[in-house]
Design a protein around this motif. Structure first.
Motif, PDB file in Angstrom:
ATOM      1  N   PHE A  32      42.263  45.039  38.928  1.00 24.33           N
ATOM      2  CA  PHE A  32      41.596  46.160  38.267  1.00 24.33           C
ATOM      3  C   PHE A  32      42.212  47.436  38.829  1.00 24.33           C
ATOM      4  O   PHE A  32      42.206  47.652  40.053  1.00 24.33           O
ATOM      5  CB  PHE A  32      40.086  46.115  38.529  1.00 24.33           C
ATOM      6  N   HIS A  33      42.710  48.289  37.942  1.00 26.63           N
ATOM      7  CA  HIS A  33      43.515  49.423  38.396  1.00 26.63           C
ATOM      8  C   HIS A  33      43.318  50.596  37.452  1.00 26.63           C
ATOM      9  O   HIS A  33      42.700  50.493  36.394  1.00 26.63           O
ATOM     10  CB  HIS A  33      44.993  49.032  38.407  1.00 26.63           C
TER      11      HIS A  33
ATOM     12  N   PRO B 147      47.273  55.934  42.935  1.00 23.96           N
ATOM     13  CA  PRO B 147      48.394  55.517  43.786  1.00 23.96           C
ATOM     14  C   PRO B 147      48.118  54.243  44.564  1.00 23.96           C
ATOM     15  O   PRO B 147      49.038  53.469  44.843  1.00 23.96           O
ATOM     16  CB  PRO B 147      48.597  56.717  44.713  1.00 23.96           C
ATOM     17  N   PHE B 148      46.867  53.993  44.907  1.00 24.48           N
ATOM     18  CA  PHE B 148      46.546  52.796  45.682  1.00 24.48           C
ATOM     19  C   PHE B 148      46.610  51.549  44.804  1.00 24.48           C
ATOM     20  O   PHE B 148      46.965  50.474  45.268  1.00 24.48           O
ATOM     21  CB  PHE B 148      45.180  52.964  46.341  1.00 24.48           C
ATOM     22  N   SER B 149      46.294  51.710  43.518  1.00 19.97           N
ATOM     23  CA  SER B 149      46.526  50.618  42.576  1.00 19.97           C
ATOM     24  C   SER B 149      48.012  50.345  42.453  1.00 19.97           C
ATOM     25  O   SER B 149      48.456  49.187  42.415  1.00 19.97           O
ATOM     26  CB  SER B 149      45.952  50.973  41.198  1.00 19.97           C
ATOM     27  N   ARG B 150      48.790  51.400  42.383  1.00 21.55           N
ATOM     28  CA  ARG B 150      50.243  51.250  42.284  1.00 21.55           C
ATOM     29  C   ARG B 150      50.814  50.572  43.537  1.00 21.55           C
ATOM     30  O   ARG B 150      51.747  49.777  43.455  1.00 21.55           O
ATOM     31  CB  ARG B 150      50.907  52.612  42.073  1.00 21.55           C
ATOM     32  N   LEU B 151      50.254  50.886  44.675  1.00 22.48           N
ATOM     33  CA  LEU B 151      50.671  50.235  45.918  1.00 22.48           C
ATOM     34  C   LEU B 151      50.541  48.722  45.795  1.00 22.48           C
ATOM     35  O   LEU B 151      51.480  47.972  46.112  1.00 22.48           O
ATOM     36  CB  LEU B 151      49.811  50.752  47.068  1.00 22.48           C
TER      37      LEU B 151
ATOM     38  N   LEU C 240      41.283  43.489  43.538  1.00 22.35           N
ATOM     39  CA  LEU C 240      42.036  42.287  43.200  1.00 22.35           C
ATOM     40  C   LEU C 240      41.103  41.087  43.232  1.00 22.35           C
ATOM     41  O   LEU C 240      40.415  40.864  44.235  1.00 22.35           O
ATOM     42  CB  LEU C 240      43.191  42.075  44.184  1.00 22.35           C
ATOM     43  N   VAL C 241      41.073  40.341  42.135  1.00 23.08           N
ATOM     44  CA  VAL C 241      40.288  39.104  42.071  1.00 23.08           C
ATOM     45  C   VAL C 241      41.269  37.946  42.049  1.00 23.08           C
ATOM     46  O   VAL C 241      42.069  37.797  41.110  1.00 23.08           O
ATOM     47  CB  VAL C 241      39.378  39.070  40.829  1.00 23.08           C
ATOM     48  N   GLU C 242      41.253  37.136  43.095  1.00 21.11           N
ATOM     49  CA  GLU C 242      42.159  36.008  43.211  1.00 21.11           C
ATOM     50  C   GLU C 242      41.718  34.851  42.305  1.00 21.11           C
ATOM     51  O   GLU C 242      40.591  34.814  41.797  1.00 21.11           O
ATOM     52  CB  GLU C 242      42.201  35.539  44.668  1.00 21.11           C
ATOM     53  N   ASP C 243      42.636  33.895  42.141  1.00 22.01           N
ATOM     54  CA  ASP C 243      42.348  32.744  41.282  1.00 22.01           C
ATOM     55  C   ASP C 243      41.098  31.988  41.720  1.00 22.01           C
ATOM     56  O   ASP C 243      40.370  31.422  40.893  1.00 22.01           O
ATOM     57  CB  ASP C 243      43.540  31.778  41.282  1.00 22.01           C
ATOM     58  N   ASN C 244      40.846  31.962  43.021  1.00 20.24           N
ATOM     59  CA  ASN C 244      39.696  31.218  43.541  1.00 20.24           C
ATOM     60  C   ASN C 244      38.407  32.029  43.537  1.00 20.24           C
ATOM     61  O   ASN C 244      37.389  31.584  44.074  1.00 20.24           O
ATOM     62  CB  ASN C 244      39.993  30.708  44.956  1.00 20.24           C
TER      63      ASN C 244
ATOM     64  N   ALA D  98      44.049  47.347  52.371  1.00 14.57           N
ATOM     65  CA  ALA D  98      43.520  46.041  52.779  1.00 14.57           C
ATOM     66  C   ALA D  98      44.104  44.928  51.914  1.00 14.57           C
ATOM     67  O   ALA D  98      44.465  43.853  52.413  1.00 14.57           O
ATOM     68  CB  ALA D  98      41.991  46.048  52.680  1.00 14.57           C
ATOM     69  N   ILE D  99      44.222  45.184  50.610  1.00 16.39           N
ATOM     70  CA  ILE D  99      44.799  44.181  49.711  1.00 16.39           C
ATOM     71  C   ILE D  99      46.266  43.962  50.039  1.00 16.39           C
ATOM     72  O   ILE D  99      46.742  42.822  50.105  1.00 16.39           O
ATOM     73  CB  ILE D  99      44.638  44.611  48.244  1.00 16.39           C
TER      74      ILE D  99
END
Length: 223
Positions: free
Chosen positions: A5-6, A11-15, A53-57, A66-67
């Motif tokens: 989700f961005h 800029p932090f999404s772009r990171l 960020l939502v991972e597959d699990n 942090a991500i």
């Protein structure tokens, strides 16, 4: 597939996008108007801030740095931080410089006043004093980038690192609105040209916002 989700000019999404691309990890993008505090998004991040960020699990991760650190630890190739403690500390120092000092003094002021205010994120009138201060501060930061790159191959040392990504994504957002005085800072411009040429960075150059066209040079690798 993991979902990020961005917002295109966060800029932090772009990171996180660049880190995911450097690691060659597949992901889906979900644009989010974070200022609207959509209930489903707030359920993922009570701060209603991108990126998430939502991972597959089903694991939910918030905060760009942090991500990025999580991804670098879980997916070690290619490494985006040096392995030795002293160089790693220097890379993290520079990540902090651009994520906080540069962002507070420059990016947040110019994007906040010129873009997010138009999108409805801020209700107050634009503050020209803050914008003038940001335009003055960006010269000092670009001088610092030039000073670093005259002494090192990349910002933190001999190899491309998270420090280069952190700096590059902040600057890319400002370049999108044409607010980077490249002609006054050739050393910083040369470094950024190398950043723009990386395959991981090029998807950012295709970003667009309705009613806010990027300048012609934004996607030009030979700007």
């Amino acid at each position: 597939m993991r979902t990020l989700f961005h917002h295109p000019l966060c800029p932090f999404s772009r990171l996180v996008r660049v880190v995911l691309a450097e690691k060659r990890l597949e992901f889906a993008l979900q644009a989010e108007k974070f200022w609207e505090a959509r209930p489903e998004f707030v359920a993922l991040n009570p701060a209603s801030e991108t990126p998430v960020l939502v991972e597959d699990n089903g694991l939910v991760l918030c905060d760009g740095l942090a991500i990025a650190e999580y991804l670098n630890e879980i997916h070690r190739d290619p490494a985006l931080l040096p392995t030795d403690p002293a160089p790693r500390a220097e890379a993290r120092r520079l990540v902090g410089w651009f994520n906080y000092k540069f962002h507070v003094e420059v990016t947040d002021q110019l994007l906040g006043q010129k873009v997010f205010r138009r999108l409805g994120c801020h209700r107050a009138e634009p503050d020209s004093r803050r914008m003038r201060a940001a335009f003055a501060a960006i010269h000092d930061h670009l001088d610092y980038i030039g000073w670093l790159t005259e002494r090192r191959a990349w910002l933190a040392g001999p190899t491309f690192s998270l420090a280069d990504i952190a700096a590059g994504v902040q600057i890319s957002c400002l370049d999108f609105i044409g607010d980077v005085p490249w002609d006054d800072h050739p050393a910083a411009k040369d470094w950024y040209a190398r950043i723009k040429s990386r395959p991981s960075f090029r998807p950012l150059l295709a970003d667009h916002l309705p009613g806010l066209p990027a300048p012609r040079h934004y996607a030009d690798l030979d700007f």
